[in-house]
Write a protein that holds these residues in place. Structure first.
Motif, PDB file in Angstrom:
ATOM      1  N   ARG A  33       0.815  -1.210   0.000  1.00 14.30           N
ATOM      2  CA  ARG A  33       0.000   0.000   0.000  1.00 14.30           C
ATOM      3  C   ARG A  33       0.850   1.262   0.000  1.00 14.30           C
ATOM      4  O   ARG A  33       0.523   2.241  -0.705  1.00 14.30           O
ATOM      5  CB  ARG A  33      -0.909   0.004   1.242  1.00 14.30           C
ATOM      6  CG  ARG A  33      -1.889   1.170   1.293  1.00 14.30           C
ATOM      7  CD  ARG A  33      -2.490   1.338   2.687  1.00 14.30           C
ATOM      8  NE  ARG A  33      -1.494   1.803   3.658  1.00 14.30           N
ATOM      9  CZ  ARG A  33      -1.783   2.035   4.948  1.00 14.30           C
ATOM     10  NH1 ARG A  33      -3.006   1.796   5.409  1.00 14.30           N
ATOM     11  NH2 ARG A  33      -0.836   2.458   5.769  1.00 14.30           N
ATOM     12  N   ASP A  34       1.931   1.241   0.749  1.00 19.42           N
ATOM     13  CA  ASP A  34       2.670   2.477   0.993  1.00 19.42           C
ATOM     14  C   ASP A  34       3.955   2.621   0.192  1.00 19.42           C
ATOM     15  O   ASP A  34       4.631   3.651   0.310  1.00 19.42           O
ATOM     16  CB  ASP A  34       3.000   2.586   2.486  1.00 19.42           C
ATOM     17  CG  ASP A  34       1.759   2.739   3.345  1.00 19.42           C
ATOM     18  OD1 ASP A  34       0.733   3.213   2.817  1.00 19.42           O
ATOM     19  OD2 ASP A  34       1.802   2.380   4.540  1.00 19.42           O
ATOM     20  N   ASN A  35       4.302   1.626  -0.630  1.00 15.95           N
ATOM     21  CA  ASN A  35       5.571   1.711  -1.344  1.00 15.95           C
ATOM     22  C   ASN A  35       5.504   1.390  -2.830  1.00 15.95           C
ATOM     23  O   ASN A  35       6.389   1.813  -3.574  1.00 15.95           O
ATOM     24  CB  ASN A  35       6.603   0.778  -0.698  1.00 15.95           C
ATOM     25  CG  ASN A  35       7.031   1.251   0.669  1.00 15.95           C
ATOM     26  OD1 ASN A  35       7.870   2.135   0.799  1.00 15.95           O
ATOM     27  ND2 ASN A  35       6.432   0.668   1.707  1.00 15.95           N
ATOM     28  N   VAL A  36       4.524   0.654  -3.270  1.00 15.63           N
ATOM     29  CA  VAL A  36       4.443   0.325  -4.694  1.00 15.63           C
ATOM     30  C   VAL A  36       3.892   1.518  -5.469  1.00 15.63           C
ATOM     31  O   VAL A  36       2.837   2.062  -5.125  1.00 15.63           O
ATOM     32  CB  VAL A  36       3.557  -0.915  -4.933  1.00 15.63           C
ATOM     33  CG1 VAL A  36       3.343  -1.132  -6.424  1.00 15.63           C
ATOM     34  CG2 VAL A  36       4.213  -2.142  -4.320  1.00 15.63           C
ATOM     35  N   PRO A  54       1.391  11.834   4.554  1.00 14.27           N
ATOM     36  CA  PRO A  54       1.609  11.702   6.004  1.00 14.27           C
ATOM     37  C   PRO A  54       0.901  10.487   6.587  1.00 14.27           C
ATOM     38  O   PRO A  54       1.158  10.114   7.731  1.00 14.27           O
ATOM     39  CB  PRO A  54       1.032  13.010   6.561  1.00 14.27           C
ATOM     40  CG  PRO A  54       0.022  13.446   5.540  1.00 14.27           C
ATOM     41  CD  PRO A  54       0.585  13.032   4.221  1.00 14.27           C
ATOM     42  N   ASN A  55       0.032   9.863   5.816  1.00 11.12           N
ATOM     43  CA  ASN A  55      -0.740   8.721   6.314  1.00 11.12           C
ATOM     44  C   ASN A  55      -0.068   7.375   6.045  1.00 11.12           C
ATOM     45  O   ASN A  55      -0.525   6.349   6.545  1.00 11.12           O
ATOM     46  CB  ASN A  55      -2.134   8.717   5.675  1.00 11.12           C
ATOM     47  CG  ASN A  55      -2.931   9.953   6.045  1.00 11.12           C
ATOM     48  OD1 ASN A  55      -2.895  10.398   7.178  1.00 11.12           O
ATOM     49  ND2 ASN A  55      -3.632  10.519   5.069  1.00 11.12           N
ATOM     50  N   ARG A  56       1.000   7.368   5.240  1.00 16.29           N
ATOM     51  CA  ARG A  56       1.661   6.099   4.941  1.00 16.29           C
ATOM     52  C   ARG A  56       2.616   5.728   6.077  1.00 16.29           C
ATOM     53  O   ARG A  56       3.075   6.592   6.834  1.00 16.29           O
ATOM     54  CB  ARG A  56       2.425   6.178   3.621  1.00 16.29           C
ATOM     55  CG  ARG A  56       3.667   7.045   3.678  1.00 16.29           C
ATOM     56  CD  ARG A  56       4.350   7.146   2.333  1.00 16.29           C
ATOM     57  NE  ARG A  56       5.079   5.957   1.990  1.00 16.29           N
ATOM     58  CZ  ARG A  56       6.403   5.805   2.183  1.00 16.29           C
ATOM     59  NH1 ARG A  56       7.104   6.771   2.743  1.00 16.29           N
ATOM     60  NH2 ARG A  56       7.007   4.697   1.820  1.00 16.29           N
ATOM     61  N   LEU A  57       2.910   4.449   6.168  1.00 16.39           N
ATOM     62  CA  LEU A  57       3.930   3.993   7.101  1.00 16.39           C
ATOM     63  C   LEU A  57       5.285   4.116   6.415  1.00 16.39           C
ATOM     64  O   LEU A  57       5.464   3.666   5.281  1.00 16.39           O
ATOM     65  CB  LEU A  57       3.688   2.538   7.510  1.00 16.39           C
ATOM     66  CG  LEU A  57       2.366   2.211   8.225  1.00 16.39           C
ATOM     67  CD1 LEU A  57       2.405   0.777   8.748  1.00 16.39           C
ATOM     68  CD2 LEU A  57       2.084   3.180   9.350  1.00 16.39           C
ATOM     69  N   ILE A  58       6.227   4.729   7.091  1.00 10.70           N
ATOM     70  CA  ILE A  58       7.547   4.897   6.513  1.00 10.70           C
ATOM     71  C   ILE A  58       8.385   3.653   6.773  1.00 10.70           C
ATOM     72  O   ILE A  58       7.999   2.750   7.519  1.00 10.70           O
ATOM     73  CB  ILE A  58       8.247   6.145   7.070  1.00 10.70           C
ATOM     74  CG1 ILE A  58       8.429   6.033   8.591  1.00 10.70           C
ATOM     75  CG2 ILE A  58       7.464   7.399   6.712  1.00 10.70           C
ATOM     76  CD1 ILE A  58       9.250   7.160   9.174  1.00 10.70           C
ATOM     77  N   ARG A  59       9.550   3.631   6.168  1.00 10.28           N
ATOM     78  CA  ARG A  59      10.388   2.432   6.241  1.00 10.28           C
ATOM     79  C   ARG A  59      10.704   2.036   7.687  1.00 10.28           C
ATOM     80  O   ARG A  59      10.660   0.856   8.037  1.00 10.28           O
ATOM     81  CB  ARG A  59      11.685   2.668   5.471  1.00 10.28           C
ATOM     82  CG  ARG A  59      12.652   1.501   5.565  1.00 10.28           C
ATOM     83  CD  ARG A  59      13.991   1.856   4.956  1.00 10.28           C
ATOM     84  NE  ARG A  59      14.994   0.864   5.305  1.00 10.28           N
ATOM     85  CZ  ARG A  59      16.292   1.018   5.114  1.00 10.28           C
ATOM     86  NH1 ARG A  59      16.742   2.127   4.560  1.00 10.28           N
ATOM     87  NH2 ARG A  59      17.148   0.086   5.466  1.00 10.28           N
ATOM     88  N   LEU A  95       1.054   2.627  16.354  1.00 11.32           N
ATOM     89  CA  LEU A  95       2.181   3.399  15.826  1.00 11.32           C
ATOM     90  C   LEU A  95       1.958   4.898  16.009  1.00 11.32           C
ATOM     91  O   LEU A  95       2.902   5.641  16.313  1.00 11.32           O
ATOM     92  CB  LEU A  95       2.397   3.067  14.346  1.00 11.32           C
ATOM     93  CG  LEU A  95       3.044   1.713  14.049  1.00 11.32           C
ATOM     94  CD1 LEU A  95       3.008   1.420  12.556  1.00 11.32           C
ATOM     95  CD2 LEU A  95       4.480   1.667  14.560  1.00 11.32           C
ATOM     96  N   LYS A  96       0.733   5.335  15.837  1.00 14.00           N
ATOM     97  CA  LYS A  96       0.429   6.756  16.056  1.00 14.00           C
ATOM     98  C   LYS A  96       0.601   7.110  17.532  1.00 14.00           C
ATOM     99  O   LYS A  96       1.163   8.160  17.874  1.00 14.00           O
ATOM    100  CB  LYS A  96      -1.002   7.044  15.607  1.00 14.00           C
ATOM    101  CG  LYS A  96      -1.379   8.515  15.739  1.00 14.00           C
ATOM    102  CD  LYS A  96      -2.782   8.778  15.189  1.00 14.00           C
ATOM    103  CE  LYS A  96      -3.142  10.253  15.302  1.00 14.00           C
ATOM    104  NZ  LYS A  96      -4.512  10.519  14.773  1.00 14.00           N
ATOM    105  N   GLU A  97       0.131   6.222  18.406  1.00 12.05           N
ATOM    106  CA  GLU A  97       0.279   6.460  19.841  1.00 12.05           C
ATOM    107  C   GLU A  97       1.760   6.459  20.231  1.00 12.05           C
ATOM    108  O   GLU A  97       2.205   7.250  21.065  1.00 12.05           O
ATOM    109  CB  GLU A  97      -0.478   5.390  20.629  1.00 12.05           C
ATOM    110  CG  GLU A  97      -0.511   5.655  22.132  1.00 12.05           C
ATOM    111  CD  GLU A  97      -1.235   4.574  22.905  1.00 12.05           C
ATOM    112  OE1 GLU A  97      -1.351   4.729  24.137  1.00 12.05           O
ATOM    113  OE2 GLU A  97      -1.656   3.570  22.297  1.00 12.05           O
ATOM    114  N   LEU A  98       2.530   5.574  19.601  1.00 11.78           N
ATOM    115  CA  LEU A  98       3.961   5.501  19.876  1.00 11.78           C
ATOM    116  C   LEU A  98       4.661   6.797  19.469  1.00 11.78           C
ATOM    117  O   LEU A  98       5.543   7.295  20.183  1.00 11.78           O
ATOM    118  CB  LEU A  98       4.556   4.318  19.112  1.00 11.78           C
ATOM    119  CG  LEU A  98       5.997   3.924  19.444  1.00 11.78           C
ATOM    120  CD1 LEU A  98       6.098   3.411  20.870  1.00 11.78           C
ATOM    121  CD2 LEU A  98       6.486   2.853  18.468  1.00 11.78           C
TER     122      LEU A  98
END
Length: 729
Positions: A33-36, A54-59, A95-98
């Motif tokens: 979803r976040d890299n292709v 800003p909504n994608r998960l980064i590496r 992840l957002k809470e982290l």
């Protein structure tokens, strides 16, 4: 969320989630979803838009999920759609809470510093100068290197370690690179097959996990290498399936980054993030060598040599090998050595001083240890910067001597106008730009510019895109002028912005640039290095001047490594694309008018923001007469604009845009009553926008010029017999 939970509590919940059955399918979904990136006929900058959402998960976030999944037995069972959806939603929530929990200590320090300033205005408390403040950009900062750079540079980095690798690992780094590149081809093909296969499956069986699997046989088919050799290479970078015991907190060592290949029960491999393997090929072998007590000193020395040689080679590509000097020693009388410049570039009255370091950011610094963070930065950057500045100061000395790496004494320019220090690190250094902006200390000097702090990957990109001396030096000049005005996550953003519209920031005090400004640059690098379909040059300053008069003049002066050429080139490269196009049109008109009537014509543009301007003359006078006339005209223009610097260019009628000669006046404006009367009758220099009128009409369009006065265009005729006649048709 209440905000009361600690980072470690959230990390624990995330670990529980990641070790739940079938979580690998959730990771596969996130990565896809976040890299292709999909595209039609050719890759464009807008195709990369999703990569800056800003909504994608980064590496680093996906790496965290992989590392936590590896804390337990990896279960590849396909979860139900409901279970998979819950895994996805809970992952993003945690992840957002982290992220919020990571920021909380800094927020508290920030509010405390503000309160302290209110009660004690002289307080020097700065919450941004803490390791706590740097934890967020270190973890969430953008990628500073492309995967293909890791693969391309690894053989160069370990060229001197070839024998050790063969003796201890059984293969060369080039063979490892070949296998790594082949895996990318295998996975691209495999993922496409899996996507096509989903059409024939019911939704409850949809999964992308198989798109991240490959076998030894797959790699052998692509590379042609023996299966035993391929197995040996893959196993070197395979996770040991030991439960990732060191990954007990967010900033602790995550073994799946260094060993990203996960082995399946069937013997196949899973690779979620290809860039992790590419970076491992570049990074991990050094740690193998570091564990060899008999070889570690050699490995360290070789890593330093790689940084120096790579920097010199890339700069040599731009400036020519004869202008790039390696290992320049600085000597005082009686053979006392004062210092050494890793790489010195000399071009006209400009110099580049490169100091390379191979220090890395330690785990302790990543965890928020103030002392360790600053100690790491000192060893990696500040020491290199200090060394560069000391050496740069020595370059201006008339009592010191300099020798190259063969011991031959060098003759340096008598006076250097600008010296650009560049501090280069060999590895990806998280939040390098942010840390440099916050921690780096350097003296202010009109000659020695603010340093460019970067890694070898950025130097690679910089010299790929700005491949002429003038453009490269111009960027270094503009980047130094911008200095700490720029807030960026990494240097690729600043370069991407420059390639779009020039990095001339004018009077702005602070500019924040988003990462998506590098999208066209990302595409261009992929086109050049990977061969994908697309534009090899980002649209902007490198393309807008093609087939224009200003572009032609820039190309001409790029071939003349002298002081005047560099100064004039800098001035032209500071023009915005619109201003450059308008000036080009005016130049074309001047040349056309002189060619048709045989008279003198000129156009002038005043650049108030830079306290300078440019006058273009076109005539067919003998060189001595033309030179004197051009100089006098520029003197009057410079005086009328109260400018510090002024340039004049002479073109010949019928000669196109061939630059016949140029002049530069550079001295402070001083009132002179003798020329006030002459200047009073001259029209003011045209603002850039007014050039459009001149280009269209051939007239300067100025009011209150007497009919019998000399025409301000410089033809020598009366106004009524020259431009007034043209204006009236």
């Amino acid at each position: 969320m209440t905000g009361d939970r600690t980072e470690q509590q959230i990390f624990g919940d995330l670990e529980t989630l990641c070790t739940s059955p079938g979580y690998a399918h959730a990771i596969a979904f996130f990565w896809f979803r976040d890299n292709v990136v999909g595209y039609k006929d050719e890759l464009k900058g807008q195709d990369y838009a999703k990569l800056f959402s800003p909504n994608r998960l980064i590496r680093t976030e996906i790496s965290t999920l992989i590392g936590l999944m590896a804390r337990g037995a990896i279960d590849l069972t396909l979860p139900s759609p409901t279970q998979l959806q819950a895994q996805l939603e809970n992952s993003e929530r945690l992840l957002k809470e982290l992220h919020n929990a990571m920021m909380q200590p800094f927020v508290e320090h920030f509010h405390a510093a503000v309160a302290d300033r209110r009660t004690n205005p002289s307080s020097l408390a700065d919450p941004f100068e803490t390791a706590t403040a740097m934890r967020e950009p270190i973890f969430y900062g953008g990628e500073a290197a492309y995967s293909f750079q890791y693969c391309d540079l690894a053989p160069q980095k370990y060229a001197r370690d070839e024998q050790w690798l063969k003796d201890n690992k059984g293969y060369s780094i080039e063979q490892a690179r070949k296998v790594t590149v082949a895996i990318a081809d295998c996975l691209n093909e495999r993922l496409l097959q899996v996507l096509q296969g989903l059409k024939s499956l019911p939704p409850e069986k949809w999964s992308l996990l198989d798109g991240f699997k490959f076998s030894v046989a797959d790699v052998v088919a692509v590379t042609g290498l023996a299966s035993e050799l391929v197995e040996k290479i893959l196993q070197s970078f395979a996770f040991s399936d030991d439960g990732n015991p060191t990954f007990t907190a967010l900033q602790e060592f995550n073994a799946t980054n260094a060993y990203p290949l996960l082995r399946t029960p069937s013997g196949d491999f899973i690779l979620f993030q290809y860039v992790s393997l590419a970076e491992a090929i570049y990074d991990t072998p050094f740690y193998w060598m570091a564990d060899d007590s008999g070889y570690v000193k050699t490995a360290l020395a070789n890593r330093g040599l790689f940084a120096e040689e790579f920097s010199a080679a890339r700069l040599g590509r731009v400036f020519g090998a004869d202008r790039v000097l390696k290992n320049v020693d600085i000597w005082q009388s009686k053979g006392r050595k004062l210092g050494e410049i890793d790489t010195l570039v000399l071009f006209a009255d400009r110099a580049i001083v490169v100091q390379a370091k191979s220090k890395k950011l330690t785990i302790a610094a990543r965890k928020g240890n103030d002392l360790q963070l600053k100690e790491d930065f000192k060893g990696a950057v500040q020491d290199a910067c200090d060394q560069a500045y000391v050496c740069a100061q020595h370059l201006s000395s008339t009592t010191l001597s300099f020798t190259d790496n063969t011991g031959k004494e060098l003759k340096l320019p008598q006076s250097l106008k600008q010296i650009f220090p560049i501090c280069v690190v060999t590895d990806h250094y998280p939040a390098l730009s942010a840390q440099s902006r916050q921690f780096l200390k350097y003296p202010a000097d009109e000659v020695i510019q603010g340093p460019l702090v970067c890694d070898v990957f950025f130097l690679d990109v910089l010299t790929e895109m700005l491949e002429t001396p003038l453009r490269c030096l111009s960027y270094l000049d503009l980047r130094a002028r911008a200095g700490n005005k720029l807030v960026i996550s990494h240097e690729l953003t600043a370069l991407g912005f420059h390639l779009k519209q020039n990095l001339w920031l004018g009077e702005y005090d602070l500019v924040h640039l988003e990462d998506d400004l590098s999208a066209d640059l990302d595409v261009a690098m992929s086109v050049r290095r990977l061969g994908v379909e697309g534009e090899p040059t980002p649209p902007g300053i490198l393309t807008q001047l093609l087939n224009t008069s200003v572009g032609s003049i820039i190309e001409q002066i790029e071939k003349a490594p002298n002081v005047l050429a560099v100064e004039l080139g800098f001035q032209l490269l500071k023009l915005s694309s619109e201003a450059a196009n308008d000036l080009s049109a005016a130049i074309d008109k001047v040349v056309d008018l002189s060619g048709s009537d045989g008279l003198e014509h000129d156009a002038t543009v005043a650049l108030s923001e830079a306290q300078s301007g440019i006058t273009v003359h076109c005539n067919d006078l003998p060189n001595p007469v033309a030179a004197a006339k051009l100089k006098r005209h520029c003197e009057l223009r410079k005086y009328s604009q109260r400018a510090t610097k002024w340039f004049g260019m002479l073109l010949r009628p019928g000669g196109g845009t061939t630059l016949a000669m140029a002049v530069m006046l550079n001295y402070p404006w001083i009132e002179d009553k003798r020329i006030e009367g002459v200047v009073a009758k001259m029209p003011k220099g045209l603002p850039v926008a007014a050039l459009k009128h001149f280009a269209k009409t051939g007239s300067i369009g100025r009011a209150k010029i007497g009919r019998n006065e000399r025409c301000p265009c410089g033809s020598g005729l009366k106004y009524k017999r020259c431009c007034l006649r043209k204006e009236n048709g």
